[in-house]
Design an enzyme around this catalytic site. Structure first.
Site, PDB file in Angstrom:
ATOM      1  N   GLU A 177       0.815  -1.216   0.000  1.00  0.00           N
ATOM      2  CA  GLU A 177       0.000   0.000   0.000  1.00  0.00           C
ATOM      3  C   GLU A 177       0.845   1.261   0.000  1.00  0.00           C
ATOM      4  O   GLU A 177       1.928   1.289   0.567  1.00  0.00           O
ATOM      5  CB  GLU A 177      -0.840   0.051   1.282  1.00  0.00           C
ATOM      6  CG  GLU A 177      -1.834  -1.050   1.390  1.00  0.00           C
ATOM      7  CD  GLU A 177      -2.467  -1.103   2.779  1.00  0.00           C
ATOM      8  OE1 GLU A 177      -2.616  -0.062   3.430  1.00  0.00           O
ATOM      9  OE2 GLU A 177      -2.818  -2.219   3.190  1.00  0.00           O
ATOM     10  N   CYS A 233       3.085   8.195   1.804  1.00  0.00           N
ATOM     11  CA  CYS A 233       3.497   7.262   2.848  1.00  0.00           C
ATOM     12  C   CYS A 233       3.734   5.933   2.158  1.00  0.00           C
ATOM     13  O   CYS A 233       2.815   5.349   1.580  1.00  0.00           O
ATOM     14  CB  CYS A 233       2.383   7.147   3.883  1.00  0.00           C
ATOM     15  SG  CYS A 233       2.707   5.896   5.136  1.00  0.00           S
ATOM     16  N   CYS A 270       5.403  -7.601   7.787  1.00  0.00           N
ATOM     17  CA  CYS A 270       6.326  -7.109   8.807  1.00  0.00           C
ATOM     18  C   CYS A 270       6.481  -8.191   9.860  1.00  0.00           C
ATOM     19  O   CYS A 270       5.553  -8.950  10.122  1.00  0.00           O
ATOM     20  CB  CYS A 270       5.740  -5.848   9.447  1.00  0.00           C
ATOM     21  SG  CYS A 270       6.818  -5.073  10.668  1.00  0.00           S
ATOM     22  N   CYS A 326       3.807  -5.810  16.429  1.00  0.00           N
ATOM     23  CA  CYS A 326       3.138  -4.839  17.314  1.00  0.00           C
ATOM     24  C   CYS A 326       1.638  -5.175  17.403  1.00  0.00           C
ATOM     25  O   CYS A 326       0.998  -5.471  16.393  1.00  0.00           O
ATOM     26  CB  CYS A 326       3.321  -3.414  16.798  1.00  0.00           C
ATOM     27  SG  CYS A 326       5.052  -2.918  16.716  1.00  0.00           S
ATOM     28  N   CYS A 371      -1.121  -3.179  15.209  1.00  0.00           N
ATOM     29  CA  CYS A 371      -0.824  -2.865  13.804  1.00  0.00           C
ATOM     30  C   CYS A 371      -1.296  -3.956  12.852  1.00  0.00           C
ATOM     31  O   CYS A 371      -0.989  -5.139  13.046  1.00  0.00           O
ATOM     32  CB  CYS A 371       0.677  -2.644  13.640  1.00  0.00           C
ATOM     33  SG  CYS A 371       1.130  -2.155  11.978  1.00  0.00           S
ATOM     34  N   CYS A 424      -2.023   1.916   8.265  1.00  0.00           N
ATOM     35  CA  CYS A 424      -1.104   0.823   7.913  1.00  0.00           C
ATOM     36  C   CYS A 424      -1.683  -0.557   7.696  1.00  0.00           C
ATOM     37  O   CYS A 424      -2.160  -1.180   8.638  1.00  0.00           O
ATOM     38  CB  CYS A 424      -0.101   0.629   9.030  1.00  0.00           C
ATOM     39  SG  CYS A 424       1.033   1.925   9.152  1.00  0.00           S
TER      40      CYS A 424
HETATM   41  N1  SAH Z   1       7.577  -0.085  11.302  1.00  0.00           N
HETATM   42  C1  SAH Z   1       7.700   1.326  11.431  1.00  0.00           C
HETATM   43  C2  SAH Z   1       6.917   2.143  10.429  1.00  0.00           C
HETATM   44  C3  SAH Z   1       5.530   1.701  10.053  1.00  0.00           C
HETATM   45  S1  SAH Z   1       4.156   2.083  11.063  1.00  0.00           S
HETATM   46  C4  SAH Z   1       7.368   1.742  12.836  1.00  0.00           C
HETATM   47  O1  SAH Z   1       7.031   0.895  13.637  1.00  0.00           O
HETATM   48  O2  SAH Z   1       7.520   2.908  13.161  1.00  0.00           O
HETATM   49  C5  SAH Z   1       3.964   3.828  11.133  1.00  0.00           C
HETATM   50  C6  SAH Z   1       3.355   4.268  12.443  1.00  0.00           C
HETATM   51  O3  SAH Z   1       1.985   3.900  12.572  1.00  0.00           O
HETATM   52  C7  SAH Z   1       4.079   3.669  13.650  1.00  0.00           C
HETATM   53  O4  SAH Z   1       4.248   4.634  14.631  1.00  0.00           O
HETATM   54  C8  SAH Z   1       3.087   2.616  14.083  1.00  0.00           C
HETATM   55  O5  SAH Z   1       3.322   2.248  15.409  1.00  0.00           O
HETATM   56  C9  SAH Z   1       1.774   3.320  13.849  1.00  0.00           C
HETATM   57  N2  SAH Z   1       0.602   2.464  13.812  1.00  0.00           N
HETATM   58  C10 SAH Z   1       0.487   1.201  13.380  1.00  0.00           C
HETATM   59  N3  SAH Z   1      -0.771   0.752  13.532  1.00  0.00           N
HETATM   60  C11 SAH Z   1      -1.464   1.758  14.074  1.00  0.00           C
HETATM   61  C12 SAH Z   1      -2.827   1.910  14.496  1.00  0.00           C
HETATM   62  N4  SAH Z   1      -3.702   0.917  14.373  1.00  0.00           N
HETATM   63  N5  SAH Z   1      -3.196   3.106  15.002  1.00  0.00           N
HETATM   64  C13 SAH Z   1      -2.312   4.104  15.133  1.00  0.00           C
HETATM   65  N6  SAH Z   1      -1.023   4.030  14.763  1.00  0.00           N
HETATM   66  C14 SAH Z   1      -0.603   2.856  14.253  1.00  0.00           C
END
Ligand code: SAH
Length: 350
Positions: free
Chosen positions: A90, A103, A110, A114, A117, A331
């Site tokens: 995406e 973005c 990944c 987390c 995510c 994301c």
């Molecule tokens: N892997 C990298 C970049 C990708 S995610 C990282 O972890 O930073 C980009 C941002 O979106 C990160 O801060 C991630 O923690 C956040 N993110 C992911 N899922 C999310 C969600 N459901 N709500 C809010 N932020 C989210």
């Protein structure tokens, strides 16, 4: 497979030398590739024989649009691309007052795990090649007709888990003979791979580094981010300090506000203490709800109170606008939905 679009101009030059071609053709080819041509036929200033040789030895790959969703609210556009091996990633185009920002994804899937995510739910499939990151910027600009001035590496994937390809991408997209996007207009977000933060610092790039913090202490952070067990806060914060010392770039901390988990006033004070003395900016992100997850976004009031504590304590904190909330723009959500739908379709066909 060697892709000319992942090569620097001098590497293309070396390929041409092997083929007995003059050096000046490297710049011509580089420029065409960075304009987003899909075939060598479009490179009209190259001799036909060279076009044919290159087409045979170095096929040009370009992604296809699988889905395109445009927000009715704010003009955010989300693309789901199919790569040449069939995998999908995406890209989101956001329209800010300072310029159009894309973005991009850095990996297919990944492996960071987390809890909040969507990108990590199916694990890591593969890292993206440099040209596959470049293509997201290039073809988003071409398809939308909107000039891109800013890039954030905040899509699917962990950029520091694919550092060498990401560094190559940054060099390519910054090239004056290519898209010429300034390093100062690029942000890279990481979940906190400490040794890689140090490696990146060595490059002394003028990009912004964003750290996905999401918790003011190890107990909370480890609950939602497995990476914290490998690189806990007492290692992460000093790495941020070292990064700042090397680059003089203020660090951005992302903090997804999750209801009753990391959003109370005591936690805001803990965060304040943690960031004390570090040139930092905090981005509070109201959690985007992911279907598969029990985690819920904080209330508006909790976000505002949290922000006030940080600001009163001398740390600038902004609440990120949620763009594209009507188009699954956070994301990994669109890819996830698409994969699920195609799985269901497959099962129905069986
Ligand atoms: N892997 C990298 C970049 C990708 S995610 C990282 O972890 O930073 C980009 C941002 O979106 C990160 O801060 C991630 O923690 C956040 N993110 C992911 N899922 C999310 C969600 N459901 N709500 C809010 N932020 C989210």
């Amino acid at each position: 497979m060697n892709h000319l679009k992942s090569m620097t101009m001098s590497e293309i030059g070396a390929v041409l030398k092997e083929l007995g071609q003059p050096a000046f053709r490297a710049k011509q080819i580089f420029s065409w590739l960075h304009k987003g041509v899909r075939t060598y036929e479009e490179m009209t200033n190259l001799p036909k024989s060279l076009r044919d040789t290159l087409a045979e030895q170095y096929p040009i790959n370009a992604p296809e649009v699988v889905r395109k969703q445009e927000s009715q609210k704010d003009g955010t556009i989300k693309y789901l691309w199919r790569l040449s091996d069939g995998n999908c990633v995406e890209t989101v185009l956001m329209r800010y007052h300072y310029g159009n920002t894309v973005c991009i994804s850095t990996e297919v899937g990944c492996r960071m795990g987390c809890a909040f995510c969507a990108s990590t739910l199916g694990g890591l499939v593969r890292p993206l090649e440099p040209f596959e990151m470049l293509d997201q910027v290039l073809f988003t600009q071409l398809d939308s007709g909107l000039p891109v001035s800013h890039i954030v590496l905040m899509g699917i994937g962990e950029p520091l888990d694919n550092l060498s390809n990401v560094l190559r991408f940054l060099e390519l997209v910054n090239s004056p003979d290519g898209m010429n996007i300034s390093m100062r207009h690029i942000s890279l977000s990481t979940c906190g791979l400490v040794p890689k933060i140090d490696e990146l610092a060595e490059e002394q790039l003028q990009i912004s580094l964003a750290i996905s913090l999401h918790g003011p202490n190890n107990a909370i952070r480890s609950r939602i981010m497995p990476v914290n067990k490998a690189y806990p806060i007492e290692e992460l914060i000093p790495a941020c300090r070292r990064y700042y010392e090397k680059t003089s770039r203020r660090i951005h901390f992302e903090y997804a506000m999750i209801r009753d988990l990391n959003d109370n006033p005591a936690q805001a004070k803990e965060l304040l203490a943690l960031l004390k003395g570090l040139p930092a900016h905090v981005n509070l992100i109201p959690l985007n709800h992911v279907e598969e997850s029990p985690l819920k976004p904080s209330t508006k009031a909790a976000v505002a109170a949290f922000q006030k504590i940080l600001e009163d304590g001398g740390v600038t904190a902004t609440v990120r606008r949620t763009l594209g909330s009507d188009i699954d723009a956070s994301c990994g959500q669109l890819r996830r939905k698409y994969n699920r739908e195609s799985d269901t379709a497959d099962q129905q066909r069986k």
